[in-house]
Design a protein around this motif. Sequence first.
Motif, PDB file in Angstrom:
ATOM      1  N   GLU A  81      -4.926  -1.685  -2.079  1.00 52.24           N
ATOM      2  CA  GLU A  81      -3.728  -1.280  -1.350  1.00 52.24           C
ATOM      3  C   GLU A  81      -3.761   0.232  -1.113  1.00 52.24           C
ATOM      4  O   GLU A  81      -3.912   1.011  -2.052  1.00 52.24           O
ATOM      5  CB  GLU A  81      -2.486  -1.667  -2.148  1.00 52.24           C
ATOM      6  CG  GLU A  81      -1.181  -1.282  -1.499  1.00 52.24           C
ATOM      7  CD  GLU A  81      -1.010  -1.897  -0.128  1.00 52.24           C
ATOM      8  OE1 GLU A  81      -1.005  -1.118   0.858  1.00 52.24           O
ATOM      9  OE2 GLU A  81      -0.879  -3.133  -0.040  1.00 52.24           O
ATOM     10  N   ASN A  82      -3.658   0.653   0.142  1.00 55.40           N
ATOM     11  CA  ASN A  82      -3.685   2.097   0.431  1.00 55.40           C
ATOM     12  C   ASN A  82      -2.290   2.712   0.418  1.00 55.40           C
ATOM     13  O   ASN A  82      -2.125   3.894   0.748  1.00 55.40           O
ATOM     14  CB  ASN A  82      -4.392   2.366   1.772  1.00 55.40           C
ATOM     15  CG  ASN A  82      -3.463   2.306   2.968  1.00 55.40           C
ATOM     16  OD1 ASN A  82      -2.573   1.446   3.021  1.00 55.40           O
ATOM     17  ND2 ASN A  82      -3.657   3.195   3.929  1.00 55.40           N
ATOM     18  N   GLU A  83      -1.297   1.927   0.031  1.00 57.86           N
ATOM     19  CA  GLU A  83       0.087   2.388  -0.170  1.00 57.86           C
ATOM     20  C   GLU A  83       0.725   2.944   1.101  1.00 57.86           C
ATOM     21  O   GLU A  83       1.586   3.814   1.045  1.00 57.86           O
ATOM     22  CB  GLU A  83       0.152   3.446  -1.284  1.00 57.86           C
ATOM     23  CG  GLU A  83      -0.598   3.096  -2.561  1.00 57.86           C
ATOM     24  CD  GLU A  83      -0.105   1.830  -3.251  1.00 57.86           C
ATOM     25  OE1 GLU A  83       0.968   1.338  -2.888  1.00 57.86           O
ATOM     26  OE2 GLU A  83      -0.814   1.338  -4.159  1.00 57.86           O
ATOM     27  N   ASN A 143      -0.496   4.813   3.507  1.00 57.22           N
ATOM     28  CA  ASN A 143      -0.928   6.123   4.004  1.00 57.22           C
ATOM     29  C   ASN A 143      -1.473   6.004   5.425  1.00 57.22           C
ATOM     30  O   ASN A 143      -2.244   5.091   5.731  1.00 57.22           O
ATOM     31  CB  ASN A 143      -2.009   6.705   3.088  1.00 57.22           C
ATOM     32  CG  ASN A 143      -1.445   7.196   1.774  1.00 57.22           C
ATOM     33  OD1 ASN A 143      -0.610   8.080   1.742  1.00 57.22           O
ATOM     34  ND2 ASN A 143      -1.898   6.594   0.673  1.00 57.22           N
ATOM     35  N   TYR A 202      -6.155  -0.184   6.656  1.00 55.31           N
ATOM     36  CA  TYR A 202      -5.370   1.036   6.845  1.00 55.31           C
ATOM     37  C   TYR A 202      -5.040   1.235   8.326  1.00 55.31           C
ATOM     38  O   TYR A 202      -5.750   0.764   9.211  1.00 55.31           O
ATOM     39  CB  TYR A 202      -6.085   2.270   6.284  1.00 55.31           C
ATOM     40  CG  TYR A 202      -7.497   2.520   6.793  1.00 55.31           C
ATOM     41  CD1 TYR A 202      -7.728   3.296   7.930  1.00 55.31           C
ATOM     42  CD2 TYR A 202      -8.604   2.015   6.114  1.00 55.31           C
ATOM     43  CE1 TYR A 202      -9.012   3.541   8.381  1.00 55.31           C
ATOM     44  CE2 TYR A 202      -9.896   2.252   6.555  1.00 55.31           C
ATOM     45  CZ  TYR A 202     -10.086   3.013   7.688  1.00 55.31           C
ATOM     46  OH  TYR A 202     -11.377   3.250   8.148  1.00 55.31           O
ATOM     47  N   THR A 239      -5.220  -8.225  -5.613  1.00 53.48           N
ATOM     48  CA  THR A 239      -4.810  -6.925  -5.080  1.00 53.48           C
ATOM     49  C   THR A 239      -4.876  -5.872  -6.180  1.00 53.48           C
ATOM     50  O   THR A 239      -4.520  -6.136  -7.327  1.00 53.48           O
ATOM     51  CB  THR A 239      -3.372  -6.999  -4.517  1.00 53.48           C
ATOM     52  OG1 THR A 239      -3.352  -7.939  -3.443  1.00 53.48           O
ATOM     53  CG2 THR A 239      -2.918  -5.644  -4.000  1.00 53.48           C
ATOM     54  N   HIS A 264      -4.076  -1.620  -7.148  1.00 54.84           N
ATOM     55  CA  HIS A 264      -3.440  -0.337  -6.837  1.00 54.84           C
ATOM     56  C   HIS A 264      -4.155   0.762  -7.618  1.00 54.84           C
ATOM     57  O   HIS A 264      -4.362   0.633  -8.829  1.00 54.84           O
ATOM     58  CB  HIS A 264      -1.955  -0.373  -7.222  1.00 54.84           C
ATOM     59  CG  HIS A 264      -1.152  -1.371  -6.448  1.00 54.84           C
ATOM     60  ND1 HIS A 264      -0.466  -1.043  -5.300  1.00 54.84           N
ATOM     61  CD2 HIS A 264      -0.945  -2.701  -6.651  1.00 54.84           C
ATOM     62  CE1 HIS A 264       0.145  -2.127  -4.839  1.00 54.84           C
ATOM     63  NE2 HIS A 264      -0.133  -3.144  -5.640  1.00 54.84           N
ATOM     64  N   TRP A 318      -6.411   8.405  -7.458  1.00 52.16           N
ATOM     65  CA  TRP A 318      -5.878   9.079  -6.270  1.00 52.16           C
ATOM     66  C   TRP A 318      -6.239  10.564  -6.274  1.00 52.16           C
ATOM     67  O   TRP A 318      -6.500  11.155  -5.222  1.00 52.16           O
ATOM     68  CB  TRP A 318      -4.358   8.908  -6.181  1.00 52.16           C
ATOM     69  CG  TRP A 318      -3.928   7.645  -5.514  1.00 52.16           C
ATOM     70  CD1 TRP A 318      -3.198   6.621  -6.049  1.00 52.16           C
ATOM     71  CD2 TRP A 318      -4.207   7.252  -4.157  1.00 52.16           C
ATOM     72  NE1 TRP A 318      -3.010   5.628  -5.126  1.00 52.16           N
ATOM     73  CE2 TRP A 318      -3.611   5.977  -3.958  1.00 52.16           C
ATOM     74  CE3 TRP A 318      -4.902   7.851  -3.112  1.00 52.16           C
ATOM     75  CZ2 TRP A 318      -3.702   5.298  -2.738  1.00 52.16           C
ATOM     76  CZ3 TRP A 318      -4.985   7.170  -1.905  1.00 52.16           C
ATOM     77  CH2 TRP A 318      -4.396   5.923  -1.725  1.00 52.16           C
TER      78      TRP A 318
END
Length: 335
Positions: free
Chosen positions: A5-7, A9, A36, A215, A217, A223
């Motif tokens: 998951e790229n949250e 961005n 993304y 999935t 994170h 990060w």
Amino acid sequence: MIFVENEGNTDPRLNLALEEYIARKFNTDHDYLLFYINEPSIIIGRNQITIEEVNQEYIEDNNIHVVRRVSGGGAVYHDHGNLNFSFINMHDVTKLHNFKEFTRPVVDVLKELGLDAEMIGRNDILVKGKKISGAAQFSTGKRMISHGTLLFDTDLGEVANALNVKMSKIESKGHKSVRSRVANISEFLQQKISIQDFRELLLKGLYAEDEAFETYHLTPEEWKGVQELKAEKYDTWDWNYGRAPKFNVKRNKRFVVGELDVRILVEHGLIEDLKIYGDFFGKDSVTELEGKLEGLPYDKPSIENALETVDLSNYFGAIDKEEFIEFLYGADEGH
């Protein structure tokens, strides 16, 4: 397979850094998938001359990002209507340049949505003769990144505005405009949905295909590593634009593998500097090949001798060596 998951961005520099970070740092026991969406941006192929691919005045006036990716191929336009996918797997020579292999799950999901999607040519997905996706690959030697674009609801008018589309590409495609060759996936869907809905439908289809799908994170520490890579590489002018060499020989030719552009600086009969650009795909960096030729006399026998045992397919794909040598050194108005 693990979905990362790229949250949400949308910074293209961060997303490309995340993609490379996963390939280089994540556990090699697993395969990964990344989705993304980028803010308006031009993503330049690894081997291209940025200043010759973009409409610089237009992108500055419209605050469009310009970022170089690690894979080969041509420049592409991204915006909020473009969904990007990236499969990150162990390096497998049988899958290198095999775009049908890694885009198959995406094509299957598109078909389930009612689209007559198919892989055509070296790296395009088409629906009713219109391109809705292009793909590229990169290998670290241990891991492979196989990624592509999905035009869902992109402002296609901006493609021609932001890019300098070369006449040789237009002629090779047999069309007069970029807009006539591409289309948005949303144009073919019977029911109107958002790009986020489309993303979820793709994920649902991919999950259904693989029971072990999960999935993930990133941790704060991971990060931090992504941000460091972004700052060191993807934020820099040197990576995104670089310095085109001084040259007194310029050659450009479209091969079966793509367009090649070579700039050679010859001084006192010797190759002082040589750079190869283009939208081709290769396993190895052309910097390695350039190094084999720099310092040599600029004549055909010297070039032939230097390339005698070199497998050019590692750098370009299936290319004829004699044709390539003739391209570097042959009767030409640019020489």
